[in-house]
Write a protein that holds these residues in place. Structure first.
Motif, PDB file in Angstrom:
ATOM      1  N   GLU A   1       0.874  -1.268  -0.231  1.00  0.00           N
ATOM      2  CA  GLU A   1       0.088  -0.071   0.067  1.00  0.00           C
ATOM      3  C   GLU A   1       0.896   1.278  -0.054  1.00  0.00           C
ATOM      4  OE1 GLU A   1      -3.360  -0.024   2.886  1.00  0.00           O
ATOM      5  OE2 GLU A   1      -3.466  -2.171   2.388  1.00  0.00           O
ATOM      6  N   GLU A   2       2.117   1.153   0.194  1.00  0.00           N
ATOM      7  CA  GLU A   2       3.093   2.216   0.051  1.00  0.00           C
ATOM      8  C   GLU A   2       3.804   2.582  -1.354  1.00  0.00           C
ATOM      9  OE1 GLU A   2       5.359   2.563   3.962  1.00  0.00           O
ATOM     10  OE2 GLU A   2       5.010   0.379   3.850  1.00  0.00           O
ATOM     11  N   THR A   3       3.062   2.033  -2.174  1.00  0.00           N
ATOM     12  CA  THR A   3       3.710   1.989  -3.523  1.00  0.00           C
ATOM     13  C   THR A   3       3.533   3.533  -4.156  1.00  0.00           C
ATOM     14  OG1 THR A   3       3.474  -0.390  -4.033  1.00  0.00           O
ATOM     15  CG2 THR A   3       3.767   0.986  -6.053  1.00  0.00           C
ATOM     16  N   VAL A   4       4.552   4.163  -4.464  1.00  0.00           N
ATOM     17  CA  VAL A   4       4.125   5.315  -5.395  1.00  0.00           C
ATOM     18  C   VAL A   4       4.326   5.428  -6.797  1.00  0.00           C
ATOM     19  CG1 VAL A   4       5.170   7.869  -5.428  1.00  0.00           C
ATOM     20  CG2 VAL A   4       5.215   6.614  -3.408  1.00  0.00           C
ATOM     21  N   ASP A   5       3.113   5.518  -7.466  1.00  0.00           N
ATOM     22  CA  ASP A   5       3.204   5.405  -9.041  1.00  0.00           C
ATOM     23  C   ASP A   5       3.296   7.084  -9.508  1.00  0.00           C
ATOM     24  OD1 ASP A   5       2.762   5.340 -11.648  1.00  0.00           O
ATOM     25  OD2 ASP A   5       1.099   3.694 -11.411  1.00  0.00           O
ATOM     26  N   PHE A   6       4.245   7.258  -9.953  1.00  0.00           N
ATOM     27  CA  PHE A   6       4.467   8.698 -10.294  1.00  0.00           C
ATOM     28  C   PHE A   6       3.705   9.105 -11.425  1.00  0.00           C
ATOM     29  CE2 PHE A   6       8.645   7.934  -8.004  1.00  0.00           C
ATOM     30  CZ  PHE A   6       8.600   9.225  -7.365  1.00  0.00           C
ATOM     31  N   ASP A   7       3.240   8.353 -12.343  1.00  0.00           N
ATOM     32  CA  ASP A   7       2.231   8.501 -13.588  1.00  0.00           C
ATOM     33  C   ASP A   7       0.746   8.682 -12.761  1.00  0.00           C
ATOM     34  OD1 ASP A   7       4.249   8.203 -15.268  1.00  0.00           O
ATOM     35  OD2 ASP A   7       3.337   6.578 -16.422  1.00  0.00           O
ATOM     36  N   ASP A   8       0.489   8.119 -11.877  1.00  0.00           N
ATOM     37  CA  ASP A   8      -0.940   8.212 -11.295  1.00  0.00           C
ATOM     38  C   ASP A   8      -1.135   9.331 -10.540  1.00  0.00           C
ATOM     39  OD1 ASP A   8      -1.655   5.617 -12.256  1.00  0.00           O
ATOM     40  OD2 ASP A   8      -1.524   4.658 -10.171  1.00  0.00           O
ATOM     41  N   ASN A   9       0.263   9.959 -10.021  1.00  0.00           N
ATOM     42  CA  ASN A   9       0.483  11.155  -9.445  1.00  0.00           C
ATOM     43  C   ASN A   9       0.475  12.417 -10.421  1.00  0.00           C
ATOM     44  OD1 ASN A   9      -0.112   9.893  -7.032  1.00  0.00           O
ATOM     45  ND2 ASN A   9       2.253  10.071  -6.736  1.00  0.00           N
TER      46      ASN A   9
END
Length: 177
Positions: free
Chosen positions: A74-82
């Motif tokens: 749940e701590e994954t950061v997806d830069f595209d989604d942001n």
């Protein structure tokens, strides 16, 4: 060096020290995994970037376990989604610091940046003197980020080329001796 034909993984490999690369033998040429500070970064073939907090025992993980952790964390950061699509966003989040080199390992470089949405528009061209190639690359990526920001993210600027200048080419003058 022409950058328009480089894959995102190739550009990241030029920037990130090899000691930080992970699973090199197991990764396709157009993808990359590396660790930096407190995170592990996944570079996909399309240039999208994912990040995970680095676990204490990350050196002992195998690729399968790491990918499972990526898919379930749940701590994954997806830069595209942001909505963060360029290198500058990731470099800022990473807190990236360019490795320093001894002064004798510096050169002068000419950097060309183009707007890929309007390639016929003016090209940005400038020189950096007495810097390492890694610094020139980092500077160019951050300049692209700044140009994208100034355009309100309507345009996408990319490095066209980084060319090492010979002593007789510095300052825009080329002498034929």
């Amino acid at each position: 060096m022409d950058f328009l034909q480089k894959t995102p993984a190739e550009i990241w490999r030029m920037l990130i020290p090899p000691a930080n690369w992970m699973f090199c033998e197991e990764m396709p040429e157009d993808e990359m995994i590396f660790h930096y500070r407190d995170s592990i970064y996944f570079i996909n073939e399309d240039g999208s970037v994912l990040a995970l907090p680095k676990p204490a025992c990350f050196e002992q993980l195998d690729l399968e376990t790491l990918l499972e952790w990526l898919a379930t964390s749940e701590e994954t950061v997806d830069f595209d989604d942001n909505g963060e699509f360029d290198y500058g966003f990731v470099l800022k989040q990473m807190g990236f610091v360019v490795p320093t080199r001894r002064p004798r390992e510096t050169s002068s470089f000419q950097i060309e940046i183009i707007n890929t949405v309007l390639p016929q528009s003016m090209c940005t061209r400038y020189e950096l003197k007495k810097v390492s190639f890694i610094f020139a690359l980092y500077h160019a990526l951050m300049r692209c980020h700044e140009l994208n920001r100034r355009s309100g993210w309507e345009y996408e600027h990319e490095i066209k080329s980084i060319t090492k200048l010979e002593q007789n080419q510095i300052g825009g003058l080329r002498l034929n001796l």
